[in-house]
Design a protein around this motif. Structure first.
Motif, PDB file in Angstrom:
ATOM      1  N   MET A   1       0.830  -1.173   0.000  1.00 27.28           N
ATOM      2  CA  MET A   1       0.000   0.000   0.000  1.00 27.28           C
ATOM      3  C   MET A   1       0.881   1.246   0.000  1.00 27.28           C
ATOM      4  O   MET A   1       1.228   1.769   1.045  1.00 27.28           O
ATOM      5  CB  MET A   1      -0.918  -0.024   1.223  1.00 27.28           C
ATOM      6  N   VAL A   3       2.011   5.037  -0.011  1.00 27.77           N
ATOM      7  CA  VAL A   3       1.440   6.293   0.452  1.00 27.77           C
ATOM      8  C   VAL A   3       2.334   7.428  -0.044  1.00 27.77           C
ATOM      9  O   VAL A   3       3.515   7.232  -0.296  1.00 27.77           O
ATOM     10  CB  VAL A   3       1.297   6.351   1.989  1.00 27.77           C
ATOM     11  N   ALA A   5       3.553  11.598   0.496  1.00 24.78           N
ATOM     12  CA  ALA A   5       3.652  12.729   1.415  1.00 24.78           C
ATOM     13  C   ALA A   5       4.154  13.928   0.627  1.00 24.78           C
ATOM     14  O   ALA A   5       5.073  13.798  -0.179  1.00 24.78           O
ATOM     15  CB  ALA A   5       4.608  12.409   2.551  1.00 24.78           C
ATOM     16  N   SER A  52       2.508   9.950  -8.495  1.00 29.33           N
ATOM     17  CA  SER A  52       1.535   8.930  -8.886  1.00 29.33           C
ATOM     18  C   SER A  52       1.995   8.128 -10.094  1.00 29.33           C
ATOM     19  O   SER A  52       1.541   7.000 -10.298  1.00 29.33           O
ATOM     20  CB  SER A  52       0.160   9.563  -9.138  1.00 29.33           C
ATOM     21  N   ILE A  57      -0.863   5.427  -5.661  1.00 24.42           N
ATOM     22  CA  ILE A  57      -0.974   6.030  -4.330  1.00 24.42           C
ATOM     23  C   ILE A  57      -2.345   5.737  -3.740  1.00 24.42           C
ATOM     24  O   ILE A  57      -3.366   5.980  -4.375  1.00 24.42           O
ATOM     25  CB  ILE A  57      -0.750   7.555  -4.418  1.00 24.42           C
ATOM     26  N   GLU A  58      -2.350   5.220  -2.516  1.00 23.26           N
ATOM     27  CA  GLU A  58      -3.611   4.925  -1.844  1.00 23.26           C
ATOM     28  C   GLU A  58      -3.974   5.964  -0.791  1.00 23.26           C
ATOM     29  O   GLU A  58      -5.139   6.117  -0.445  1.00 23.26           O
ATOM     30  CB  GLU A  58      -3.541   3.544  -1.208  1.00 23.26           C
ATOM     31  N   ARG A  59      -2.959   6.660  -0.268  1.00 19.63           N
ATOM     32  CA  ARG A  59      -3.203   7.697   0.742  1.00 19.63           C
ATOM     33  C   ARG A  59      -2.220   8.837   0.511  1.00 19.63           C
ATOM     34  O   ARG A  59      -1.126   8.635   0.009  1.00 19.63           O
ATOM     35  CB  ARG A  59      -3.034   7.128   2.144  1.00 19.63           C
ATOM     36  N   LEU A  60      -2.616  10.037   0.959  1.00 19.72           N
ATOM     37  CA  LEU A  60      -1.784  11.223   0.780  1.00 19.72           C
ATOM     38  C   LEU A  60      -1.801  12.059   2.052  1.00 19.72           C
ATOM     39  O   LEU A  60      -2.865  12.318   2.618  1.00 19.72           O
ATOM     40  CB  LEU A  60      -2.310  12.061  -0.391  1.00 19.72           C
ATOM     41  N   GLY A  61      -0.623  12.480   2.485  1.00 15.45           N
ATOM     42  CA  GLY A  61      -0.496  13.420   3.596  1.00 15.45           C
ATOM     43  C   GLY A  61       0.171  14.688   3.085  1.00 15.45           C
ATOM     44  O   GLY A  61       1.085  14.627   2.274  1.00 15.45           O
TER      45      GLY A  61
END
Length: 70
Positions: A1, A3, A5, A52, A57-61
């Protein structure tokens, strides 16, 4: 997974894609070069597009500087 940032700093936009173990798969850094407003938004989009393409990408901060007033 994977992620992603993104760090919007005072002089640059830095981004990275990390795997589940925290290993950096890809990173990108672009200078702000006195950009403001919508031009900063376009630069953020450019960094996100780069990230990407490197991995799904499954999550972004996102980190954005600011001053907190009580």
């Amino acid at each position: 997974m994977p992620v992603a940032a993104i760090d919007l700093g005072g002089t640059k936009v830095a981004g990275a894609v990390l795997d589940a173990g925290g290993r950096i798969l890809h990173r990108d850094v672009l200078p702000l070069d006195s950009r403001a407003g919508g031009d900063v938004g376009a630069l953020l989009r450019q960094v996100l597009d780069s990230l990407s393409r490197a991995a799904p990408i499954e999550r972004l901060g996102v980190a954005v500087p600011g001053i907190y007033h009580h």
